[in-house]
Design a protein around this motif. Structure first.
Motif, short mmCIF file in Angstrom:
data_model
loop_
_atom_site.label_atom_id
_atom_site.label_comp_id
_atom_site.label_asym_id
_atom_site.label_seq_id
_atom_site.Cartn_x
_atom_site.Cartn_y
_atom_site.Cartn_z
N UNK A 61 0.79 -1.24 0.00
CA UNK A 61 0.00 0.00 0.00
C UNK A 61 0.82 1.28 0.00
N UNK A 62 2.10 1.21 0.35
CA UNK A 62 2.90 2.42 0.41
C UNK A 62 2.70 3.16 1.73
N UNK A 63 3.39 4.27 1.87
CA UNK A 63 3.34 5.03 3.12
C UNK A 63 2.00 5.73 3.28
N UNK A 64 1.52 6.36 2.20
CA UNK A 64 0.23 7.05 2.21
C UNK A 64 -0.56 6.61 0.98
N UNK A 65 -1.89 6.58 1.07
CA UNK A 65 -2.70 6.19 -0.10
C UNK A 65 -2.73 7.30 -1.14
N UNK A 66 -2.91 6.92 -2.39
CA UNK A 66 -3.04 7.87 -3.48
C UNK A 66 -4.33 7.58 -4.26
N UNK A 67 -4.78 8.58 -4.99
CA UNK A 67 -6.02 8.42 -5.73
C UNK A 67 -5.82 7.58 -6.99
N UNK A 68 -6.86 6.85 -7.38
CA UNK A 68 -6.86 6.07 -8.61
C UNK A 68 -7.35 6.88 -9.81
N UNK A 231 -11.73 1.38 -4.48
CA UNK A 231 -10.46 0.77 -4.88
C UNK A 231 -9.60 0.36 -3.68
N UNK A 232 -9.68 1.14 -2.60
CA UNK A 232 -8.88 0.83 -1.42
C UNK A 232 -9.64 -0.02 -0.41
N UNK A 233 -10.91 -0.25 -0.65
CA UNK A 233 -11.76 -1.10 0.21
C UNK A 233 -11.90 -0.55 1.63
N UNK A 234 -11.90 0.78 1.74
CA UNK A 234 -12.19 1.45 3.00
C UNK A 234 -12.58 2.89 2.71
N UNK A 235 -13.32 3.52 3.62
CA UNK A 235 -13.71 4.91 3.43
C UNK A 235 -12.46 5.78 3.42
N UNK A 236 -12.28 6.56 2.34
CA UNK A 236 -10.98 7.19 2.16
C UNK A 236 -11.07 8.44 1.29
N UNK A 237 -10.40 9.50 1.75
CA UNK A 237 -10.08 10.68 0.92
C UNK A 237 -8.56 10.75 0.92
N UNK A 238 -7.91 10.24 -0.14
CA UNK A 238 -6.44 10.08 -0.12
C UNK A 238 -5.68 11.36 0.19
N UNK A 239 -6.00 12.46 -0.48
CA UNK A 239 -5.19 13.67 -0.30
C UNK A 239 -5.33 14.28 1.09
N UNK A 240 -6.43 14.00 1.78
CA UNK A 240 -6.53 14.46 3.16
C UNK A 240 -5.55 13.70 4.03
N UNK A 241 -5.42 12.39 3.80
CA UNK A 241 -4.45 11.60 4.56
C UNK A 241 -3.01 12.04 4.23
N UNK A 242 -2.76 12.38 2.96
CA UNK A 242 -1.44 12.87 2.58
C UNK A 242 -1.15 14.19 3.29
N UNK A 243 -2.14 15.09 3.30
CA UNK A 243 -1.99 16.37 3.98
C UNK A 243 -1.71 16.17 5.46
N UNK A 244 -2.42 15.27 6.10
CA UNK A 244 -2.23 15.01 7.53
C UNK A 244 -0.84 14.46 7.79
N UNK A 245 -0.39 13.54 6.94
CA UNK A 245 0.91 12.90 7.11
C UNK A 245 2.05 13.90 6.90
N UNK A 246 1.97 14.68 5.82
CA UNK A 246 3.08 15.56 5.45
C UNK A 246 3.10 16.87 6.23
N UNK A 247 1.91 17.47 6.43
CA UNK A 247 1.85 18.82 6.99
C UNK A 247 1.57 18.83 8.49
N UNK A 248 0.61 18.04 8.93
CA UNK A 248 0.25 18.05 10.34
C UNK A 248 1.27 17.24 11.15
N UNK A 249 1.51 15.99 10.73
CA UNK A 249 2.48 15.16 11.44
C UNK A 249 3.93 15.48 11.03
N UNK A 250 4.09 16.15 9.88
CA UNK A 250 5.41 16.54 9.37
C UNK A 250 6.36 15.35 9.24
#
Length: 494
Positions: A61-68, A231-250
């Motif tokens: 799955x990689x570090x963070x999910x991405x959109x299909x 596609x990911x088989x779970x409720x998901x907004x990929x770019x929000x998770x990317x934003x949280x990982x990169x910007x909030x959690x840094x």
């Protein structure tokens, strides 16, 4: 004859840029870890279709999910050509070329739209210099076909710039909203300055922005959640998770950090080459350029606050810098009969020639930057073949990150494993026929051949002034229980 001249006149620049991009694709077809999600997604969409349980991202799955969404769009356009390739029984490797060609065409089509607006605002000569500068820059045309989220966003940003130049301000903002919510959340750093400038110059109003852009934002979020949750088989907004990982959690800083000024002192000079100093001159000689440059400069300044930096993160700003440089080239060219301007013209020609030389050198280095892709291709060509026995190839993490994707795999008898966390001692107990590995010696296996990769550049006095240093990067091993491996002569480990 007239029709052919009309075609060249209308599409000549597209042929030039497209030919260079296609050359890069054919010569450097392999992909790296940053592109792995989208390239594997395109493979799975084309070959596994509705059988989601076979998709690569569910296992890796990689570090963070991405959109299909980007992979889905490219795959839909490429699918007829991939189907024809399958009818001709061409290897899957040709499908990799097709999807990359497709993506490159999409990005260059959006650049064509922006380029037309440049011609309408600044004239044909500025457009011509714009094409010349992009042609002698390596990174833009090299990256335009690489399946990165940044490149998918780049296509939308090109459209946004075009709408902005047309005076369709709300459409430009909606385009950036789409790029931000679907492909790259960091496009918010471009959306904000552009929206602020349009508000301050009274091109848009707060009420108009709410009226015309709120619905688009909800639509984009809804469409990405709908498709990607399936596609990911779970409720998901990929770019929000990317934003949280990169910007909030840094946590992006775990992949390396650079100084605040790095984009201005390293990334932009490498991406723009001659266009970098010329763009600064363009800011001075044409005030129209300064108004267009503000959002791009603000975007890079805001991005510079994030410690993890890569050139591809700011590639969306390159067209604006090239516009400014093209305006400068046009001004210098039209005034070259005057003494001081003639000197500037000679300096400009020297800078353009230097850019071409740097681009050729960078291309050569990039060619040698995908050692495992070359290694697997060589193994397929000279490795052991059998009509009955499966030949298992294990690909270690380093090799999977440096040139190998599902598109590089061949049919029976070849089988592949990317199983992780296998110790070097454990390989001897496993039934792998071949290993593609970063280690030169593995018990129970014989090193068949070595693939070198680019290591560094070395400057010397003489010609050529720059030497590319290559070191052994990937080692292909054969199981000693395989008699063909034992008896056949191989280059081995130098």
């Amino acid at each position: 004859m007239a029709s052919s001249s009309t075609f060249v006149k209308n599409y000549g620049y597209d042929l030039v840029l497209g030919s260079i991009a296609a050359f890069y694709i054919v010569m450097i077809p392999y992909t790296k870890v940053e592109e792995s999600f989208n390239v594997q997604a395109m493979h799975d969409l084309l070959y596994h279709r509705f059988h989601l349980h076979n998709y690569d991202h569910l296992e890796f799955p990689g570090v963070v999910p991405r959109t299909f969404i980007g992979a889905l769009l490219v795959s839909l356009v490429a699918s007829p050509f991939v189907f024809i390739a399958s009818l001709l029984q061409l290897p899957k490797f040709y499908a990799l070329l097709i999807v990359r060609m497709t993506l490159g065409c999409i990005i260059l089509y959006t650049l064509r739209f922006f380029r037309q607006q440049i011609r309408n605002k600044f004239g044909h000569q500025v457009e011509a210099f714009f094409v010349i500068l992009i042609s002698i820059q390596f990174h833009f045309l090299f990256y335009c076909s690489r399946p990165l989220p940044n490149i998918l966003a780049l296509g939308i940003v090109n459209m946004a710039f075009g709408y902005w130049f047309q005076g369709r301000f709300y459409t430009a903002l909606n385009s950036l909203i789409f790029a931000t919510t679907v492909f790259r959340c960091d496009m918010l750093l471009l959306l904000g300055p552009l929206g602020l400038q349009l508000l301050l110059t009274k091109k848009i109003s707060v009420w108009g922005a709410l009226k015309y852009c709120t619905g688009m934002a909800f639509f984009c979020v809804g469409i990405t959640i709908l498709i990607d949750s399936i596609m990911w088989k779970r409720l998901l907004w990929p770019e929000f998770e990317v934003f949280w990982f990169n910007s909030v959690l840094n946590k992006s800083s775990e992949w390396g950090t650079h100084a605040f000024h790095w984009y201005f002192t390293s990334a932009l000079p490498r991406a723009l080459l001659a266009a970098y100093p010329l763009s600064l001159f363009g800011f001075l000689v044409d005030r129209r350029v300064r108004s267009f440059a503000f959002p791009a400069l603000a975007f890079i300044l805001l991005y510079s606050k994030l410690p993890h930096k890569e050139l591809r993160f700011i590639l969306s700003s390159v067209p604006i810098f090239n516009l400014s440089a093209s305006v400068a080239c046009n001004r210098i060219y039209n005034n070259r009969k005057k003494m001081i301007w003639n000197l500037l013209f000679l300096i400009m020609l020297g800078l353009l020639l230097m850019s071409l030389g740097v681009t050729i050198t960078t291309f050569t280095a990039s060619y040698w930057n995908y050692p495992s892709g070359h290694a697997l291709k060589k193994l397929h060509g000279i490795g052991f073949h059998s009509d009955t026995n499966e030949q298992w190839v294990h690909i270690d993490t380093f090799s999977a990150m440096n040139g190998i994707s599902r598109f590089c795999e061949s049919d029976f008898p070849w089988r592949y494993s990317k199983e992780e966390e296998i110790s070097l001692q454990e390989f001897e107990q496993r039934n792998f026929t071949f290993l593609i590995n970063e280690h030169p010696v593995i018990n129970g296996f014989k090193c068949l051949f070595t693939e070198h990769g680019f290591s560094r550049m070395r400057i010397k006095f003489g010609f050529p002034p720059i030497l590319l240093v290559k070191d052994p990067k990937v080692y292909v091993h054969g199981n000693l229980e395989n008699m063909v491996v034992v008896n056949q002569l191989w280059p081995g480990y130098p």
